[in-house]
Design an enzyme around this catalytic site. Structure first.
Site, mmCIF file in Angstrom:
data_model
loop_
_atom_site.group_PDB
_atom_site.id
_atom_site.type_symbol
_atom_site.label_atom_id
_atom_site.label_comp_id
_atom_site.label_asym_id
_atom_site.label_seq_id
_atom_site.Cartn_x
_atom_site.Cartn_y
_atom_site.Cartn_z
ATOM 1 N N GLU A 4 -10.154 2.585 -5.020
ATOM 2 C CA GLU A 4 -9.874 3.998 -4.721
ATOM 3 C C GLU A 4 -8.722 4.565 -5.548
ATOM 4 O OE1 GLU A 4 -11.194 4.333 -0.122
ATOM 5 O OE2 GLU A 4 -9.342 3.205 -0.440
ATOM 6 N N HIS A 9 -3.166 3.262 -4.315
ATOM 7 C CA HIS A 9 -2.485 2.774 -3.103
ATOM 8 C C HIS A 9 -1.086 2.256 -3.433
ATOM 9 C CE1 HIS A 9 -6.023 2.973 -0.423
ATOM 10 N NE2 HIS A 9 -6.707 2.685 -1.507
ATOM 11 N N ASP A 52 0.878 -1.169 0.000
ATOM 12 C CA ASP A 52 0.000 0.000 0.000
ATOM 13 C C ASP A 52 0.914 1.217 0.000
ATOM 14 O OD1 ASP A 52 -2.263 1.871 0.608
ATOM 15 O OD2 ASP A 52 -3.332 -0.003 0.939
HETATM 16 C C1 ACM Z 1 -11.223 -0.680 0.672
HETATM 17 O O1 ACM Z 1 -11.727 -0.710 1.794
HETATM 18 N N1 ACM Z 1 -10.650 0.439 0.217
HETATM 19 C C2 ACM Z 1 -11.251 -1.851 -0.193
#
Ligand code: ACM
Length: 467
Positions: free
Chosen positions: A259, A208, A147
Site C-alpha cells: 500500500e 506505512h 507502521d
Molecule cells: C496488508 O494487509 N496491507 C498487507
C-alpha cells in the site's frame, strides 16, 4: 475396537446423521493414527524414551503409547517438541489409550502475524501467544514492528526511533513511547526458539512509514512514505537491518512493501534525477527499484527476504524469497508469484485476516459496515492452491481496532487454531464438524490459560470486547 462394535457405531452414526470423527483428540489432527482399546495408565506418563530416527523429516515425529511407557522418535528437537505437544493434549483427556501416531506437517510455514505498531501489547502477551502457537504446531511469528502509528523496536544506532518514533498509537497520538528493548527481543526470540518458532520481524517500507519519517524528516516521501531518491536512506536502512540481522537468528527478514501512496513522488527532491538516470517513465518503477534495493540489502546481510505480494512485479530475483499473498481481490497474484518462482504464503484478507469480525452479530472490526465477516469455517475450508511453490499459510491480526488484550485474544482465538489445523493437517484428514468437537474439548485447556476466546457454541457465547 473390534469389528462388531465398529459396525454398530458406524450404523449409529448413519442413523442419527453424525459424522464419525476419527480416533484422537489432538489439534492439529495428525497424519496417521492407530489407536487400540487398551487403556494407558497415566502413572506411566513420565516414562518417556526418546529415539533419534534420521529417516524422519525435520518436523515429523512418531509417538508410541505403550502399556508401560511412551516412545518418541524424531530426527530433530522440533519433531520431539511436536510429539510432546500431541502427548500433552492426549493426557488432558480423562481416559488415554495405547496406540501409535505418525505425524508430519503439510506446510513448512505455519504463521501468525501480530501488528504491535497500531497498539502495543507487550512481552507477557507475546509470550502467551508463543506458548499457544507452539501447542498448535505453528512455527512462524511474523512481528509487525513499525507502521505509521509507532516504531516498536530499539535500534542502538538511532535511539530516537523508539524514544520519539515509539510515541503514540492508533487511538492516542500522544501516548507514551512503547517499544521492545533489544534485551526483551532476545528473550522473546529465545522463548520462541524453544517452541520451534522462528520470529520474523517486519519493518514496513516504503509506505506505512510515518513513525520513521517523524524521526528522519529528511526522508519524507509524503503520504506516509519515504523518498526512495535519497541515497542516504539506504545507508540508514542498511544499519537498521544489520541490527535486525544480529538480533533475529532466523533466516528471514520482512521488508513490508504494501500500500504505497506515491502521489507526491514525482516532485520529491532528487526524484527527477533518479528517474532520468535509471530511465524510469513512471513512479511505479521507482517503487520496484526501492524493492530491489531493499532485497539487495537483506541479501547482503545473509538473510532471506519476505515481503507482501506487492513485490511480485519488482523484477527482483525470486530465488529464496517469500511473498505473502494477501489481496484476495487479486487472486491471480498467487499464481503469478508462484510462476515467477517466489515461495508463496497464503494469507488472503478474506478469509484469513483476524481483524475482521468472525460473527455477523459482532460490532467492531475492519469493514464491519460492509458486513465483511471472516468466519472460522471459511478459514478451515479454504481451498489452497495446489502448487509446490505454496509453502504455507498464515493469519494476520491488524490492531487499529484492537486496544485491549481481551479483544486481541477474542479476535485471534479460536480462528488461529483452525488456521493451525489447516496448515498442518493433510486435506484428507480435515473435517470441520470433527474439528469443532475437538475444539470444544480444547476449550478446557484454554480456560486454564485465562484466554478470552470467542466461543462458537451459542449458549456459551461471550461478549465481544469493543476496545
Ligand atoms: C496488508 O494487509 N496491507 C498487507
Amino acid at each position: 475396537m473390534n469389528l462388531k462394535t465398529l459396525l454398530a457405531s458406524l450404523m449409529l452414526f448413519v442413523a442419527v446423521g453424525i459424522v464419525p470423527c476419527k480416533a484422537v483428540d489432538i489439534i492439529p489432527y495428525p497424519q496417521s493414527v492407530e489407536m487400540t482399546e487398551v487403556v494407558f495408565d497415566k502413572a506411566n506418563l513420565e516414562n518417556v524414551k526418546y529415539k533419534k530416527d534420521k529417516k524422519l523429516a525435520p518436523e515429523a515425529y512418531e509417538l508410541q503409547i505403550k502399556k508401560n511407557g511412551i516412545v518418541i522418535k524424531s530426527s530433530t528437537p522440533a519433531g520431539r517438541f511436536y510429539a510432546e505437544q500431541s502427548l500433552a493434549q492426549l493426557a488432558d483427556d480423562i481416559v488415554m489409550y495405547c496406540g501409535t501416531i505418525k505425524d508430519e506437517p503439510r506446510y513448512a510455514w505455519r504463521g501468525l502475524m501480530l501488528d504491535e505498531s497500531r497498539h502495543f501489547f507487550g512481552k507477557e502477551q507475546v509470550l502467551k501467544f508463543l506458548d499457544l502457537m507452539g501447542r498448535y504446531k505453528l512455527n512462524r511469528f511474523h512481528w509487525h514492528l513499525s507502521d505509521d502509528q509507532g516504531w516498536r523496536i530499539e535500534i542502538k544506532a538511532y535511539p530516537n526511533l523508539t524514544t520519539i518514533g515509539g510515541i503514540g498509537c492508533n487511538t492516542d497520538r500522544n501516548a507514551p513511547a512503547k517499544y521492545y528493548t533489544q534485551d526483551e527481543i532476545r528473550e522473546i526470540v529465545a522463548y520462541a526458539a524453544e517452541r520451534n518458532i522462528m520470529v520474523v520481524p517486519e519493518i514496513d517500507m516504503p509506505g506505512h512509514a510515518s513513525a520513521f519519517v517523524k524521526v528522519f524528516p529528511e526522508f519524507d516521501g509524503k503520504h506516509r512514505t519515504v523518498n526512495p531518491a535519497n541515497e542516504k536512506l539506504y545507508e540508514v536502512l542498511s544499519t537498521i537491518y544489520q541490527e535486525l540481522a544480529d538480533l533475529f537468528p532466523g533466516s528471514y527478514l520482512h521488508i513490508g512493501g504494501d500500500e504505497v501512496h506515491k502521489g507526491a513522488w514525482g516532485e520529491l527532491p532528487g526524484m527527477k534525477e533518479l528517474m532520468a538516470k535509471e530511465n524510469f517513465k513512471h513512479v511505479n518503477e521507482v517503487e520496484e527499484y526501492f524493492g530491489r534495493r531493499l532485497c539487495d540489502i537483506i541479501t547482503s546481510k545473509g538473510k532471506n527476504v519476505v515481503a507482501w505480494d506487492d513485490l511480485i512485479d519488482s523484477g527482483t530475483n525470486p530465488e529464496g524469497k517469500v511473498v505473502m499473498w494477501w489481496r484476495s481481490d487479486q487472486p491471480q497474484l498467487l499464481q503469478e508469484g508462484a510462476d515467477k518462482g517466489f515461495d508463496m504464503i497464503i494469507c488472503p484478507d478474506g478469509p484469513f485476516y483476524l481483524d475482521y469480525v468472525q460473527d455477523i452479530r459482532d460490532k467492531v472490526g475492519h469493514l464491519v459496515d460492509r458486513q465483511w465477516v471472516n468466519e472460522m469455517k471459511e478459514i478451515y475450508e479454504y481451498e489452497m492452491l495446489d502448487n509446490p511453490k505454496v509453502i504455507g499459510a498464515q493469519s494476520n491480526i491488524w490492531t487499529e481496532k484492537v486496544v485491549t488484550t481481551e479483544r486481541l485474544e477474542y479476535m485471534v482465538f479460536p480462528r488461529l487454531i483452525a488456521l493451525a489445523e489447516k496448515a498442518w493437517t493433510r486435506s484428507e484428514n480435515l473435517n470441520y464438524d470433527c474439528f469443532l468437537k475437538r475444539l470444544a474439548n480444547e476449550y478446557n485447556y484454554l480456560n486454564t490459560r485465562s484466554l478470552y476466546y470467542y466461543d462458537f457454541r451459542e449458549s456459551m457465547r461471550r461478549v465481544e470486547p469493543r476496545r
